[in-house]
Design an enzyme around this catalytic site. Structure first.
Site, mmCIF file in Angstrom:
data_model
loop_
_atom_site.group_PDB
_atom_site.id
_atom_site.type_symbol
_atom_site.label_atom_id
_atom_site.label_comp_id
_atom_site.label_asym_id
_atom_site.label_seq_id
_atom_site.Cartn_x
_atom_site.Cartn_y
_atom_site.Cartn_z
ATOM 1 N N HIS A 98 -9.438 -2.001 -2.425
ATOM 2 C CA HIS A 98 -8.364 -1.974 -3.533
ATOM 3 C C HIS A 98 -8.648 -3.279 -4.569
ATOM 4 O O HIS A 98 -9.152 -4.023 -4.182
ATOM 5 C CB HIS A 98 -6.993 -2.477 -2.729
ATOM 6 C CG HIS A 98 -6.617 -1.524 -1.558
ATOM 7 N ND1 HIS A 98 -5.700 -1.717 -0.946
ATOM 8 C CD2 HIS A 98 -6.961 -0.237 -1.389
ATOM 9 C CE1 HIS A 98 -5.442 -0.688 0.064
ATOM 10 N NE2 HIS A 98 -6.415 0.344 -0.259
ATOM 11 N N CYS B 45 -0.839 -7.734 -0.018
ATOM 12 C CA CYS B 45 -0.796 -6.222 0.631
ATOM 13 C C CYS B 45 0.436 -6.373 1.600
ATOM 14 O O CYS B 45 1.075 -5.195 1.868
ATOM 15 C CB CYS B 45 -2.074 -6.398 1.607
ATOM 16 S SG CYS B 45 -3.614 -6.332 0.947
ATOM 17 N N ASP C 19 -6.530 -4.950 -5.726
ATOM 18 C CA ASP C 19 -5.867 -6.375 -5.530
ATOM 19 C C ASP C 19 -6.589 -7.246 -4.707
ATOM 20 O O ASP C 19 -6.149 -8.372 -4.312
ATOM 21 C CB ASP C 19 -4.573 -6.072 -5.027
ATOM 22 C CG ASP C 19 -4.379 -5.391 -3.629
ATOM 23 O OD1 ASP C 19 -5.459 -5.119 -2.874
ATOM 24 O OD2 ASP C 19 -3.369 -5.600 -3.149
ATOM 25 N N ASP D 231 0.745 -1.164 -0.030
ATOM 26 C CA ASP D 231 0.064 -0.046 0.039
ATOM 27 C C ASP D 231 0.676 1.146 0.145
ATOM 28 O O ASP D 231 0.445 2.417 -0.256
ATOM 29 C CB ASP D 231 -0.948 -0.024 1.190
ATOM 30 C CG ASP D 231 -2.051 -1.089 1.243
ATOM 31 O OD1 ASP D 231 -2.215 -1.485 -0.102
ATOM 32 O OD2 ASP D 231 -2.672 -1.322 2.163
#
Length: 662
Positions: A470, A644, A472, A350
């Site tokens: 997000h 992440c 992802d 991030d």
């Protein structure tokens, strides 16, 4: 067409001027003609080329026509092929005649000194300076394109320096100089011609904060490199020593393309001709080189990994060990950010995105620091920025950042061709809100930056249905040897319910999810399938994913065969936003054929997790190796997964960005 300059003549005294190599002089024959003159002839010394343009026909003097009518439609053009040895070495004479007159009634003499002034750079993109290029004033894309390229000199080659190399006006090292583009100013002709006239290197005021120029006044010492343009300096008078034919300059980029900056900058060399001591010099020639600042480029999962980054915290030693084993298998390096640097912030994906910049002479990675600014906020600048490793960031002025501004919400596809248009560097994917007044989106400064790079045309997806928000969390790409060279993996509640129903029908309805997870309530397949609320919520979440599926199929020109549905369930959280019901398997670490996948802790059937087995069946036929990593307590319960908690620097594309057409 060569540069053309208008030259006025006089019958009262000789006119002296400079003739620049590769330019044309158009002589004002009519303006200097005496009253009563009706025709003229022209003569020049052997070093001068004279052309007459009459009725769209070009004739070189001498020609079969002895005299020419004094008519504005008759044009006299003068060129020279070689720099003069002395001032006023060559001459042109215009003789004027009355009608039927045999002897000239007046003469105009033009005394010429030929000099060369050429500002050159690598306009053919071969890695070396192209001399006397004809098209250096323009910049074009494509394999047959032309134009010089600048790198933003945003690394820090001196480890002791406090900031990036392009923030000062000194060369810190010869490594620093190698990040710059070479530019050469060639001046040939009599020394007296350059002593009597002035040569100025200059840029526009608007480009002053976009590029910097250093002049090399010696080769062996950094102190002999003088900062001459940029950072407020817009002009510099070039002092030419006796018999010096080349002045060497190094040009650096100061800023990336952005919303108010196309990326194009120009450097000019202007020759000013002396008129009289009481008046300033007059410009008679300008040579220009146009540079494009290289864009920041993202790297997709299909590119080879070089270094994996992970944070060490007080509770994730086993996770770090598992990632270390995976990097060893993949043959790449592991860089561990210690807790003293991450300050308890484990979400390294991030915080930053690692891309690169590239010019014909040099390429280096550049970390893009997100505006999220949590515990890892200083890590990219303090620990990643370094020799041949650049840094860029965009901060929101109002500091009103959201989860969508973290770079787990920033991905890039592999190369694709869409409706005949090629995207050889892939397309950037960013998550935003579904179109509605209350929706969130990535901060404008980051969005503007991404769009301004041009070479990876962004696609906006709908990610705000997720609590974290997000992209992802519901998609990733993995390499494949067939079709487009990759597969798009999408999280799929429908695929998960289908798998669980099959297992229930096979008699495994009592098999429990979350076996082996301490302090986590176990739940059976049958109970999951009987939970109407969970099913209804996931039908909605599936619709959100399908909305993105349609966008991706359209914008990446994908067929269903290019997409693999990975079983996944989500639970509603605050305001109905989704979080992963079990570890989110698409949120994986892709290292070539080696995949680090969050261990889902699915129901165990015949000593095998049925979710793991299903993912293996989907991915291993592509030649991929699935390694399931336990991130439950350290990442999953904190609303993140393997992807992440990791970050990857990858090899750049072999394709050169300037060979594409945005």
């Amino acid at each position: 067409m060569a540069d053309l300059r208008w030259v006025r003549l006089s019958t009262e005294k000789p006119t002296n001027t400079l003739c620049l190599l590769d330019t044309e002089l158009s002589l004002d024959v009519c303006g200097s003609a005496p009253p009563g003159a009706t025709s003229f002839d022209v003569w020049g010394t052997p070093g001068v080329n004279i052309y007459i343009i009459h009725n769209a026909e070009v004739l070189k003097v001498p020609s079969c026509v002895p005299r020419w009518p004094l008519d504005t439609r008759v044009e006299v053009i003068v060129t020279m092929d070689t720099p003069s040895a002395q001032v006023d070495d060559d001459k042109v004479r215009i003789s004027y005649y009355k009608e039927n007159g045999k002897a000239p009634m007046a003469k105009a003499i033009l005394q010429l000194t030929c000099v060369q002034v050429s500002l050159d750079a690598d306009t053919t993109r071969t890695g070396s300076v192209t001399r006397r290029a004809k098209n250096k004033k323009t910049w074009t894309w494509g394999p047959n394109g032309h134009g010089a390229i600048l790198l933003v000199n945003c690394d820090r080659d001196d480890p002791e320096a406090e900031d990036m190399d392009n923030t000062d006006q000194e060369l810190q090292s010869f490594m620093d100089r190698r990040d710059m583009s070479l530019m050469v100013l060639t001046t040939r002709g009599p020394d007296d011609a350059f002593e009597d006239n002035q040569l100025v290197l200059h840029i526009s005021a608007s480009d002053s904060n976009k590029l910097g120029v250093f002049q090399a006044q010696g080769k062996k010492k950094l102190s002999q490199h003088k900062h001459v343009l940029g950072s407020g300096k817009i002009s510099y008078t070039v002092e030419r020593s006796s018999d010096q034919t080349e002045s060497v300059f190094y040009v650096e980029g100061l800023a990336f393309p952005d919303v108010n900056f196309s990326g194009l900058v120009s450097v000019h060399a202007t020759l000013l001709e002396a008129t009289s001591k009481a008046l300033p010099e007059a410009p008679i020639f300008t040579d220009t080189v146009v540079f494009r600042v290289a864009p920041w480029i993202m790297t997709p999962n299909t590119l080879q990994p070089i270094t994996v980054y992970v944070c060490r915290t007080d509770d994730n030693s086993e996770f770090v060990a598992d990632v270390s084993k995976l990097t060893l298998k993949a043959g790449c390096k592991l860089s561990i950010c210690p807790e003293v640097e991450n300050r308890g912030d484990r979400w390294i994906q991030d915080e930053m995105e690692i891309g690169y910049v590239q010019a014909p002479h040099k390429s280096f990675p550049v970390v893009f620091d997100s505006p999220r600014n949590r515990g890892l906020k200083d890590f990219p600048f303090k620990s990643v920025l370094g020799p041949d490793f650049g840094y860029v960031t965009r901060e929101s002025e109002d500091r009103n950042v959201s989860g969508l501004d973290s770079f787990g919400n920033l991905e890039v596809s592999p190369p694709v061709t869409v409706k005949g248009k090629e995207y050889p560097l892939g397309r950037i994917l960013i998550g935003s809100a579904f179109p509605c007044p209350s929706g969130k989106e990535m901060v404008q400064v980051v969005r503007d930056f991404l769009y301004a790079q041009q070479v990876q045309s962004p696609i906006e997806l709908y990610s705000d249905w997720l609590f974290v928000g997000h992209v992802d969390e519901f998609l990733t790409f993995v390499p494949a040897s067939d079709r487009k060279g990759f597969r798009l993996l999408l999280a799929s509640p429908s695929a998960c319910f289908k798998l669980l129903r099959e297992k229930e029908q096979e008699g495994y309805g009592d098999a429990l999810m979350f076996e082996g997870v301490k302090d986590k309530k176990k739940v059976s397949i049958s109970k999951i399938l009987a939970d109407k609320s969970l099913r209804n919520n996931n039908e909605y979440f599936q619709k959100c994913i399908d909305w993105n599926r349609d966008i991706l199929k359209e914008e990446l020109e994908l067929a269903e065969e290019d997409i693999i549905d990975i079983p996944q369930l989500f639970s509603p959280s605050y305001a109905g936003k989704a979080v992963a019901f079990f570890p989110d398997m698409v949120n994986m670490l892709v290292l070539g054929k080696h995949l680090g996948i969050p261990k889902p802790f699915g129901p165990i059937l015949q000593d095998q997790c049925c979710l793991e087995e299903e993912v293996r069946c989907l991915l291993e036929p592509l030649g991929l190796s699935c390694v399931f990593i336990d991130d439950f307590k350290t990442y999953h319960v904190n609303l993140g997964e393997v992807h992440c908690g990791t970050n990857v620097r990858r090899k750049p594309f072999t394709f050169k960005w300037w060979n594409m057409t945005p």
